[in-house]
Enzyme design. Sequence first.
Site, mmCIF file in Angstrom:
data_model
loop_
_atom_site.group_PDB
_atom_site.id
_atom_site.type_symbol
_atom_site.label_atom_id
_atom_site.label_comp_id
_atom_site.label_asym_id
_atom_site.label_seq_id
_atom_site.Cartn_x
_atom_site.Cartn_y
_atom_site.Cartn_z
ATOM 1 C CG HIS A 161 33.519 28.287 39.515
ATOM 2 N ND1 HIS A 161 34.251 29.433 39.729
ATOM 3 C CD2 HIS A 161 32.904 28.459 38.321
ATOM 4 C CE1 HIS A 161 34.090 30.262 38.713
ATOM 5 N NE2 HIS A 161 33.267 29.698 37.847
ATOM 6 C CB CYS A 248 40.210 31.182 40.499
ATOM 7 S SG CYS A 248 39.673 31.230 42.144
HETATM 8 C C1 CIR Z 1 33.764 35.604 39.121
HETATM 9 O O1 CIR Z 1 32.691 35.752 39.712
HETATM 10 O O2 CIR Z 1 33.825 35.116 38.008
HETATM 11 C C2 CIR Z 1 35.039 36.043 39.802
HETATM 12 N N1 CIR Z 1 34.795 37.205 40.601
HETATM 13 C C3 CIR Z 1 35.593 34.931 40.661
HETATM 14 C C4 CIR Z 1 36.049 33.751 39.860
HETATM 15 C C5 CIR Z 1 36.671 32.687 40.692
HETATM 16 N N2 CIR Z 1 37.088 31.602 39.886
HETATM 17 C C6 CIR Z 1 37.207 30.366 40.295
HETATM 18 O O3 CIR Z 1 36.858 30.045 41.432
HETATM 19 N N3 CIR Z 1 37.652 29.463 39.433
#
Ligand code: CIR
Length: 253
Positions: A161, A248
């Site tokens: 992201h 996150c």
């Molecule tokens: C994903 O791939 O969606 C999750 N394993 C990790 C999400 C991390 N989110 C973020 O950096 N905002």
Amino acid sequence: MTFTHAIARRPGRELADGITTSSLGTPDYARALEQFDAYLSALADCGLSLTVLAPLDGYPDAHFVEDAAVVTPDIAVVTNPGADARKGEVASIETALRPFRDTVRIQPPGTLDGGDILMMGSHFLIGLSDRTNAAGARQLGNAVARFGCTWATIPVDAGLHFKSSVNAVGPETLLTTPDFAEHPVLAGYKRIVISPKEAYAGNTLLINGKLIMPAGYPDTRSKLQTLGMPLVELDTSEFRKMDGGLTCLSLRF
Ligand code: CIR
């Protein structure tokens, strides 16, 4: 921006079944819970009231709540996450946000993950990534423009992201990896550029005048210390194994 609340979600036992590109190994559940509890304590120490949701069965990435909504001072935009496996996370986040804000939803074909959205005051930087497309960006931009906000998009060619690599460390100051540092969309901001070997430390949080950074990045810590703010380091090793980090794990507003 001053924050008063945060919403987080306790990781579930299925944590290791989430999406990841990392080769750092399988997360340890007990350790992840310890790290999560330390994270909640750090948020509380920043003066935030916490809403902590229960794990969401069948959604092993659901504790990465940041991706399910973008909460502004005016409105909560509930996302349509770019990964199919995560689309079912948003209903319970919308319910949790309703006491605080009016909500609107990103509609297909628009997709958007909150991890791609960086609010710099009333200006929104929107990363276009594998998760966030141009239609999703436009819908978010239109939603916030109704409240006088502006927005710009930036391609995310490195990291999962946008906020995996770039975050606010002051009202007009960004902490950024070298990949994004010279992009014209960021040219108006003061930029603290971290070394490529510490790229993960780009995921640092500024909350009410305190910085929360991942532990283990001494070069970045030295650079951030020059800002003169209290600095808290947290171990995020188990979340990193699932491509996650500090931003996150909560929605702050
Ligand atoms: C994903 O791939 O969606 C999750 N394993 C990790 C999400 C991390 N989110 C973020 O950096 N905002």
